[in-house]
Structure formats: structure tokens, C-alpha cells
Design a protein around this motif. Structure first.
Motif, PDB file in Angstrom:
ATOM      1  N   GLY A   1       0.882  -1.229   0.043  1.00  0.00           N
ATOM      2  CA  GLY A   1      -0.129   0.122   0.051  1.00  0.00           C
ATOM      3  C   GLY A   1       0.753   1.339  -0.066  1.00  0.00           C
ATOM      4  N   LEU A   2       2.076   1.157  -0.539  1.00  0.00           N
ATOM      5  CA  LEU A   2       2.969   2.564  -0.626  1.00  0.00           C
ATOM      6  C   LEU A   2       2.805   2.966  -1.912  1.00  0.00           C
ATOM      7  CD1 LEU A   2       6.150   0.750   0.984  1.00  0.00           C
ATOM      8  CD2 LEU A   2       4.569   2.325   2.005  1.00  0.00           C
ATOM      9  N   THR A   3       2.912   4.350  -1.878  1.00  0.00           N
ATOM     10  CA  THR A   3       3.086   5.226  -3.433  1.00  0.00           C
ATOM     11  C   THR A   3       4.023   5.120  -3.701  1.00  0.00           C
ATOM     12  OG1 THR A   3       3.464   7.125  -2.079  1.00  0.00           O
ATOM     13  CG2 THR A   3       1.118   6.737  -2.549  1.00  0.00           C
ATOM     14  N   LEU A   4       4.603   5.535  -4.897  1.00  0.00           N
ATOM     15  CA  LEU A   4       5.958   5.570  -5.249  1.00  0.00           C
ATOM     16  C   LEU A   4       6.815   6.708  -4.478  1.00  0.00           C
ATOM     17  CD1 LEU A   4       5.799   6.098  -9.279  1.00  0.00           C
ATOM     18  CD2 LEU A   4       7.285   4.387  -8.178  1.00  0.00           C
ATOM     19  N   GLU A   5       6.302   7.756  -3.886  1.00  0.00           N
ATOM     20  CA  GLU A   5       6.988   8.860  -3.145  1.00  0.00           C
ATOM     21  C   GLU A   5       7.315   8.073  -1.798  1.00  0.00           C
ATOM     22  OE1 GLU A   5       6.722  13.291  -1.562  1.00  0.00           O
ATOM     23  OE2 GLU A   5       5.245  12.544  -2.954  1.00  0.00           O
TER      24      GLU A   5
ATOM     25  N   GLN B   1      14.785  -4.312   1.483  1.00  0.00           N
ATOM     26  CA  GLN B   1      14.498  -4.246   3.036  1.00  0.00           C
ATOM     27  C   GLN B   1      13.222  -3.476   3.128  1.00  0.00           C
ATOM     28  OE1 GLN B   1      18.038  -2.173   4.475  1.00  0.00           O
ATOM     29  NE2 GLN B   1      19.167  -4.174   4.847  1.00  0.00           N
ATOM     30  N   THR B   2      12.827  -2.458   2.205  1.00  0.00           N
ATOM     31  CA  THR B   2      11.660  -1.532   2.538  1.00  0.00           C
ATOM     32  C   THR B   2      10.626  -2.469   2.032  1.00  0.00           C
ATOM     33  OG1 THR B   2      13.146   0.395   1.930  1.00  0.00           O
ATOM     34  CG2 THR B   2      10.458   0.188   1.572  1.00  0.00           C
ATOM     35  N   LEU B   3      10.666  -3.233   1.212  1.00  0.00           N
ATOM     36  CA  LEU B   3       9.304  -4.164   0.704  1.00  0.00           C
ATOM     37  C   LEU B   3       9.453  -5.405   1.139  1.00  0.00           C
ATOM     38  CD1 LEU B   3       9.646  -2.755  -3.164  1.00  0.00           C
ATOM     39  CD2 LEU B   3       8.213  -1.773  -1.460  1.00  0.00           C
ATOM     40  N   GLU B   4      10.472  -5.729   1.862  1.00  0.00           N
ATOM     41  CA  GLU B   4      10.395  -7.198   2.731  1.00  0.00           C
ATOM     42  C   GLU B   4      10.212  -8.252   1.653  1.00  0.00           C
ATOM     43  OE1 GLU B   4       7.378  -6.992   5.462  1.00  0.00           O
ATOM     44  OE2 GLU B   4       8.099  -5.634   6.592  1.00  0.00           O
ATOM     45  N   LEU B   5      11.127  -7.976   0.537  1.00  0.00           N
ATOM     46  CA  LEU B   5      11.311  -8.833  -0.299  1.00  0.00           C
ATOM     47  C   LEU B   5      12.708 -10.058   0.259  1.00  0.00           C
ATOM     48  CD1 LEU B   5      11.152  -6.797  -3.472  1.00  0.00           C
ATOM     49  CD2 LEU B   5       9.567  -8.736  -2.711  1.00  0.00           C
ATOM     50  N   GLU B   6      12.490 -11.265  -0.071  1.00  0.00           N
ATOM     51  CA  GLU B   6      13.459 -12.252   0.366  1.00  0.00           C
ATOM     52  C   GLU B   6      13.802 -12.973  -1.011  1.00  0.00           C
ATOM     53  OE1 GLU B   6      11.961 -14.561   3.420  1.00  0.00           O
ATOM     54  OE2 GLU B   6      11.846 -12.670   4.835  1.00  0.00           O
TER      55      GLU B   6
END
Length: 204
Positions: free
Chosen positions: A36-40, A73-78
């Protein structure tokens, strides 16, 4: 420049299966939207520019290893393949060449820029040679500012670099400076001839 993993680092065969730029961009865009994050918002959290994130999502640039690490890290991708893709993205075989004096000219009221190696698109660094025409800081309507970092090397003449948070810096032939280009700045020539500089801009 980010280090490029060699074949001896033990990354294994998954390197062949790493996503290409289009797939990588989709994975990042989908993960951002799922949170639910915008580009900014996502760009700010990852400490990168909004335009940089947009270019990554639309496969218009090849992100560095460090930028991918921040996004993961920001998007919690692994997904380890993302690290492999980013780490090897520097090996592209791209090359550009500009003969002396044949760069692409862009002139303003204060500078005459000669863009170098301008055939390559989506490059992270923008090199150019500039003739500093301005002779007084009042010739600038506003501070010059743009996202990223910048390196400047004085090729000839003398100039004063004005920056938003520092005292004016007088520079001569052979001097160099590296600074945050988001900080307001501007150069004026103070030698008899207009100073000439090599600038390298990097969007981060």
C-alpha cells in the motif's frame, strides 16, 4: 561503482535465472502496491529518488546492488535472485564514445554545457564539460539543484562555487569537489577567461 560478484563467489546457478529488468520492475512494483505504498513513500523509505524508483519499475534503468538492497529491505522481499540480478547488472557490454569537441551542446544564460557520451540512454552517470559564463552570482535566478550527487573538476581558469550551506569556495585548475547536488549551488568564473570544468552527475 558497486562491486560486481565474480564467478568464484559461490552464488550458484540461480544467476542464470535472475529476473531481467522488466520482470524485476514488476516484482518491485507489485511488492510496493501490496504494501500500500505510493512511489514517493517507497522511494523515501528506501532513501532513493522517486524518479529512480519509477524508472526501475518501468525497466528504464539498471539499479545498483545497493539500491536493490534498500528496496528489498523496504518491501520485505526475500528473493535472492534480485541480489544476483543487481550484482551482475554492471556487466552490460554497453559503450559510448565522444570525440573531442563533438559533444551535444546545451546552452543556458550562465553555462555552456557539452554533454559527453550522450548516445547511451538510462545511464546513471551524466558526464559533461561546461564553460562557466556567469560572472556574478546575481546572474542566477534561483539556486541550481537536482537530485543526486555531483563531481566537478576544474579544467582551466578559476571559479567560485557557491553552495547553500557552505562559504563560497574558490577553485583553480586541477581542483576538484564532490557534493550533494540537491543542495543549492552555482558557479561563477573569476579568471580573465571563462573557467571550464568537467562535471559528472549521478542520480541516487
Amino acid at each position: 561503482m558497486e562491486p560486481i560478484p565474480s564467478e568464484e563467489t559461490g552464488l550458484g546457478p540461480e544467476a542464470v535465472e535472475a529476473p531481467d529488468g522488466e520482470v524485476l520492475g514488476k516484482m518491485i512494483r507489485d511488492a510496493r502496491k501490496d504494501k500500500g505504498l505510493t512511489l514517493e513513500e517507497a522511494a523515501r523509505a528506501a532513501a532513493i529518488g522517486r524518479s529512480t524508483l519509477s524508472k526501475i519499475e518501468n525497466n528504464q534503468t539498471r539499479p545498483s546492488f545497493e539500491i536493490i538492497r534498500r528496496l528489498m529491505q523496504t518491501l520485505e522481499l526475500e528473493t535472492p535472485q534480485l541480489f544476483v540480478q543487481s550484482g551482475q547488472s554492471g556487466v552490460t557490454g554497453r559503450r559510448d564514445f565522444t570525440r573531442t569537441g563533438l559533444g551535444e551542446h546545451k546552452e543556458t544564460s550562465t553555462y555552456d554545457h557539452e554533454l559527453l557520451c550522450s548516445e547511451l540512454t538510462s545511464k546513471r552517470m551524466v558526464p559533461y564539460i561546461s564553460t562557466i559564463k556567469a560572472r556574478d552570482v546575481t546572474e542566477f535566478d534561483n539556486w541550481v539543484r537536482h537530485q543526486g550527487e555531483e563531481f566537478m573538476f576544474v579544467l582551466s581558469g578559476e571559479l567560485i562555487l557557491y553552495t547553500e550551506h557552505y562559504r563560497p569556495l574558490r577553485m583553480g585548475t586541477g581542483d576538484s569537489v564532490y557534493y550533494d547536488s540537491g543542495m543549492g549551488h552555482g558557479c561563477v568564473s573569476v579568471s580573465e577567461e571563462d573557467a571550464r570544468v568537467l562535471w559528472v552527475s549521478l542520480e541516487v
